[in-house]
Enzyme design. Structure first.
Site, mmCIF file in Angstrom:
data_model
loop_
_atom_site.group_PDB
_atom_site.id
_atom_site.type_symbol
_atom_site.label_atom_id
_atom_site.label_comp_id
_atom_site.label_asym_id
_atom_site.label_seq_id
_atom_site.Cartn_x
_atom_site.Cartn_y
_atom_site.Cartn_z
ATOM 1 N NE ARG A 40 -3.011 0.365 3.353
ATOM 2 C CZ ARG A 40 -2.535 0.918 4.455
ATOM 3 N NH1 ARG A 40 -2.353 2.323 4.396
ATOM 4 N NH2 ARG A 40 -2.590 0.248 5.618
ATOM 5 C CE LYS A 98 -10.505 6.460 -19.934
ATOM 6 N NZ LYS A 98 -10.445 6.635 -18.142
ATOM 7 C CG ASP A 149 -7.827 14.808 -16.742
ATOM 8 O OD1 ASP A 149 -7.158 14.104 -17.696
ATOM 9 O OD2 ASP A 149 -8.940 14.283 -16.199
ATOM 10 C CE1 TYR A 170 -14.932 10.039 -17.586
ATOM 11 C CE2 TYR A 170 -13.325 10.295 -15.559
ATOM 12 C CZ TYR A 170 -14.191 9.317 -16.481
ATOM 13 O OH TYR A 170 -14.554 8.268 -16.048
#
Length: 387
Positions: free
Chosen positions: A52, A201, A176, A104
């Site tokens: 983590r 993406k 972004d 988005y």
């Protein structure tokens, strides 16, 4: 597409392929292995303790991202939404984030449905207008949040201009950069504080892994992001990092084909009688073409179009396509078509969608690596079926 080679570094393709340390030097492995361990022996030379808070696969991917972004620090996360959450977690109750109005849909949902409950406020403006710069000076937000190109309308924002105004007031700017990737546009070089991308993406490019990343030159921001990754459990899986590391090696090659296909298809769609208008950043009919050519290496692989007909015709057109799969996401080697009003931006308020122009006739194409002639033929046959 230009081979960006700043500061006398090796070429872009070379940097994307050579990931550096594999954390398996004793085997001589050329490709990095997967380190699926959740925990590590105390006192190991690399300082790993619990996945983590760090894993060899995280570091390998982060080094690759830093190399192609040409930045000092990169942090990887479980998804693009996780990366957004990491940044938002640094804000405090009462802080105001000044956002581009066309973001988005999941970013909008996070700010309006989640972060708002914790006292984080948002104000939405059109950053393609001069008034937006005055708004930064007037309200002095805690943060400015941009996309360029925006999703799905492909508005182009002058990132350098916004960053100059924001930096004069000590205001961090988040960009972004998912639609462009650092191959096409590098926000940090234009003055941004943080460059965010959904590595799901284009960076991965094969529609088989989720991930997000944030790049910066700022050590304090890097420390904040590492804390968020560990404290909020926003870390990716080692396997997904391994997949994205593999995918990134062909990113320049994939994008070259996708951009070439997209530019040609944009021209074909613009001539089609069933198309009301299209948006593609490097076309002369794009309202911000001059800005796009100033800050981008190419027009990218996304096209947005408004088709003639009613909502039913638009939906049937999307379903009639054979090589374009109707699906969420973008940037993979396969071509996709999306109906933003009912898919990516379904959670956005109907009045805001109307204001922005995200209506039932708007479609977004993510252009893949297929043969150009097959994609054009597919579009034509789908239009013919829905006259």
């Amino acid at each position: 597409m230009a081979n960006q080679n700043p500061k006398n570094l090796p070429g872009l393709n070379t940097r994307a392929i050579h990931h550096g340390k594999s954390f398996a030097s004793e085997t001589g492995t050329v490709m990095p292995p997967i380190f699926p361990s959740s925990t590590f022996m105390h006192g190991n030379p690399e300082g790993f303790d619990y996945t983590r808070s760090g894993n060899p696969n995280f570091r390998i991917l982060e080094s690759l991202l830093s190399s192609i972004e040409v930045c000092k620090f990169s942090s990887v996360f479980a998804s693009g939404v996780s990366a957004i959450t990491a940044i938002a977690s640094t804000l405090k109750s009462g802080d105001l984030v000044l956002c581009e109005e066309n973001l988005y849909g999941c970013t909008v949902r996070l700010f309006e449905k989640v972060f708002e409950k914790f006292g984080i406020r948002t104000q939405w403006v059109d950053f393609t207008t001069p008034e937006a710069l005055n708004t930064i000076k007037t309200i002095k937000p805690a943060m400015v949040w941009l996309e360029s190109p925006t999703n799905p309308l492909l508005k182009i924002i002058d990132i350098k201009e916004v960053c100059e105004v924001a930096s004069s007031g000590g205001i961090p700017v988040v960009v972004d950069n998912t639609f462009s990737t650092p191959i096409i546009q590098r926000p940090l070089e234009l003055g941004a504080t943080l460059s965010l991308t959904s590595t799901t993406k284009y960076i991965n490019g094969h529609s088989d892994a989720l991930g997000g990343a944030i790049c910066t030159h700022d050590k304090l921001w890097q420390e904040r992001l590492c804390f968020a990754q560990k404290a909020l459990g926003l870390q990716p899986s080692p396997f997904d990092c391994w997949l994205i590391t593999r995918g990134i090696k062909t990113l320049p090659l994939r994008l070259e084909r996708q951009v070439a296909n997209a530019a040609a298809i944009a021209d074909e769609l613009a001539k089609h009688p069933r198309v009301n208008w299209i948006r593609y950043p490097f076309r002369s009919d794009h309202p911000q073409q001059a800005i796009a050519k100033k800050q981008m290496q190419s027009g990218g692989g996304i096209i947005t179009a408004r088709v003639n007909g009613d909502a039913k015709d638009t939906y049937l057109f999307c379903k009639a396509l054979k090589h374009f799969t109707m699906a969420e996401s973008l940037g993979g080697i396969e071509s996709l078509v999306c109906h933003p009003a009912t898919m990516t931006h379904a959670s956005v308020d109907s009045e805001m969608k109307k204001h922005l122009g995200i209506d039932e006739n708007l479609v977004r194409f993510s252009i893949g690596c297929e043969d150009l002639s097959d994609l054009i033929d597919d579009l034509n046959q789908a239009f013919a079926q829905t006259k």
